[in-house]
Enzyme design. Structure first.
Site, PDB file in Angstrom:
ATOM      1  N   ASP A 115     -33.104 -32.241  22.768  1.00 22.56           N
ATOM      2  CA  ASP A 115     -32.590 -32.152  21.404  1.00 22.56           C
ATOM      3  C   ASP A 115     -33.483 -32.957  20.463  1.00 22.56           C
ATOM      4  O   ASP A 115     -33.846 -34.090  20.765  1.00 22.56           O
ATOM      5  CB  ASP A 115     -31.154 -32.688  21.353  1.00 22.56           C
ATOM      6  CG  ASP A 115     -30.511 -32.539  19.980  1.00 22.56           C
ATOM      7  OD1 ASP A 115     -30.879 -31.575  19.261  1.00 22.56           O
ATOM      8  OD2 ASP A 115     -29.654 -33.361  19.625  1.00 22.56           O
ATOM      9  N   SER A 135     -30.476 -40.535  22.381  1.00 25.97           N
ATOM     10  CA  SER A 135     -29.369 -40.193  23.283  1.00 25.97           C
ATOM     11  C   SER A 135     -29.253 -41.293  24.339  1.00 25.97           C
ATOM     12  O   SER A 135     -29.060 -42.446  23.980  1.00 25.97           O
ATOM     13  CB  SER A 135     -29.594 -38.811  23.909  1.00 25.97           C
ATOM     14  OG  SER A 135     -28.491 -38.422  24.686  1.00 25.97           O
ATOM     15  N   HIS A 140     -26.237 -39.237  20.310  1.00 26.55           N
ATOM     16  CA  HIS A 140     -25.224 -38.491  21.053  1.00 26.55           C
ATOM     17  C   HIS A 140     -24.133 -39.444  21.537  1.00 26.55           C
ATOM     18  O   HIS A 140     -24.403 -40.329  22.347  1.00 26.55           O
ATOM     19  CB  HIS A 140     -25.854 -37.790  22.266  1.00 26.55           C
ATOM     20  CG  HIS A 140     -26.874 -36.756  21.888  1.00 26.55           C
ATOM     21  ND1 HIS A 140     -27.876 -36.356  22.740  1.00 26.55           N
ATOM     22  CD2 HIS A 140     -27.042 -36.029  20.750  1.00 26.55           C
ATOM     23  CE1 HIS A 140     -28.624 -35.436  22.144  1.00 26.55           C
ATOM     24  NE2 HIS A 140     -28.140 -35.234  20.937  1.00 26.55           N
TER      25      HIS A 140
END
Length: 358
Positions: free
Chosen positions: A300, A178, A204
């Site tokens: 995540d 991310s 992401h």
């Protein structure tokens, strides 16, 4: 710069739009942990205010008058590195500019809506506040430009080092990332040879950024990097990213793996989500896979990486010292999902060693 204690994070807002400066000031000032110490309408004014106000974080619009935002960012990261959160437009050109900004050292970005910017930014309030606070605790390094090789008339051109050839094709490398991950993925893919095991990745990103990001990675990698299409076979020497705003899963089809691209609900507030990819890899590839989580905010991928480890896959995370944000890798490590922490520069060689069973 890393914040310590309970002092509020000092923010300087740099944007040529008075409306956006006002909106960002209101949004960020609503959080007691943030102190907006000033605003600037262009990079030249910003330069003076950085010296005078000593901000911890800068929000920066890349498209501004009097000085190109990227040129300003490059100078800043070379001479006075500070955490920068880009405020960028959700256009194809905006995507490419934002990816360049991340390559120059910006920590993260928030996408500015195309229409009705004031009301649109209000909808991003939570994301803007979260990313600014995360940036205040991130690690930024001075930008070092590689010197161009000196050519002499009698010198033969230096041959490019030959990457070690890789023969094992029944392995699958799964990577999630991310904040800071666009550059971390580039570093990892640059270190993998053209015949490396297949790589599946989730980063992401806004939906409109995925094509530009896949093209950027493809230019920097000996592997063929592409957006996955639903049902296509997963092949060695190829790296696959989910297309914009879709989840990527891996399914087993006889003796091979295939990509499954779907439009299911967000997971961990993300779409694509790393957990979705990792869980599918744990089920479809088991001990034939290798899992890695790179720099990123949040958690995540932590549970999915644990499922991969429990299915027999070797797992690792990027270490804290080389991560821009040690949120996702740290969460996975604390959960017991990763067997080891590896510095970014060594992740590619470690993935290859694990794929060889070493």
């Amino acid at each position: 710069m890393t914040l310590t204690g309970n002092a509020p994070c000092r923010v300087l807002i740099v944007d040529d739009s008075a409306v956006v400066r006002q909106m960002l000031t209101e949004i960020l000032s609503s959080d007691p942990a943030i102190d907006v110490v000033g605003t600037a309408a262009d990079p030249l004014l910003a330069r003076e205010k950085i010296k005078r106000l000593a901000p911890d974080v800068i929000t920066l619009d890349v498209e501004m008058p009097r000085m190109d935002g990227l040129a300003f960012l490059e100078n800043l990261m070379r001479l006075h590195p500070l955490p920068v959160v880009m405020i960028s437009s959700l256009t194809e050109r905006g995507a490419d500019t934002t990816l360049q900004a991340l390559a120059l050292g910006a920590v993260d970005f928030v996408s500015k809506p195309k229409l009705d910017v004031a009301r649109g930014l209000q909808g991003y309030a939570e994301e803007i506040i979260g990313k600014v606070k995360m940036a205040a605790r991130s690690r930024v390094r001075p930008l070092v430009r590689a010197a161009a090789p000196k050519l002499t008339l009698d010198a033969a051109p230096a041959s490019r080092p030959v990457a070690p050839q890789f023969r094992t094709t029944d392995r699958l490398i799964a990577i999630g990332s991310s904040a800071g991950g666009t550059e971390a993925l580039r570093v990892v893919l640059e270190g993998l040879p053209a015949d490396a095991p297949a790589v599946v990745m989730t980063q992401h990103l806004p939906a409109s950024f995925s094509s530009a990001f896949a093209e950027r990675l493809d230019r920097h990698s000996a592997m063929a990097v592409r957006e996955a299409s639903d049902g296509e076979a997963v092949l060695p020497g190829h790296a696959y990213l989910p297309p914009g705003g879709r989840h990527l899963r891996i399914i087993r089809d006889g003796a091979r793996w295939r990509c499954r691209v779907d439009d299911g609900p967000a997971v961990n507030r993300h779409k694509p989500a790393v957990d979705v990819l990792f869980r599918s890899v744990a089920q479809s590839a088991g001990g034939n896979a290798i899992g890695a989580i790179l720099t990123g905010m949040g958690d995540d991928g932590a549970r999915g990486l644990l499922e991969m480890r429990q299915a027999g896959a070797p797992t690792l995370v990027q270490d804290e010292a080389t991560s821009v944000v040690w949120g996702m890798p740290g969460a996975a490590f604390k959960l017991g999902a990763a067997e080891e922490q590896v510095p970014l520069e060594r992740i590619a060689e470690r993935l290859l060693a694990l794929a060889r069973g070493q």
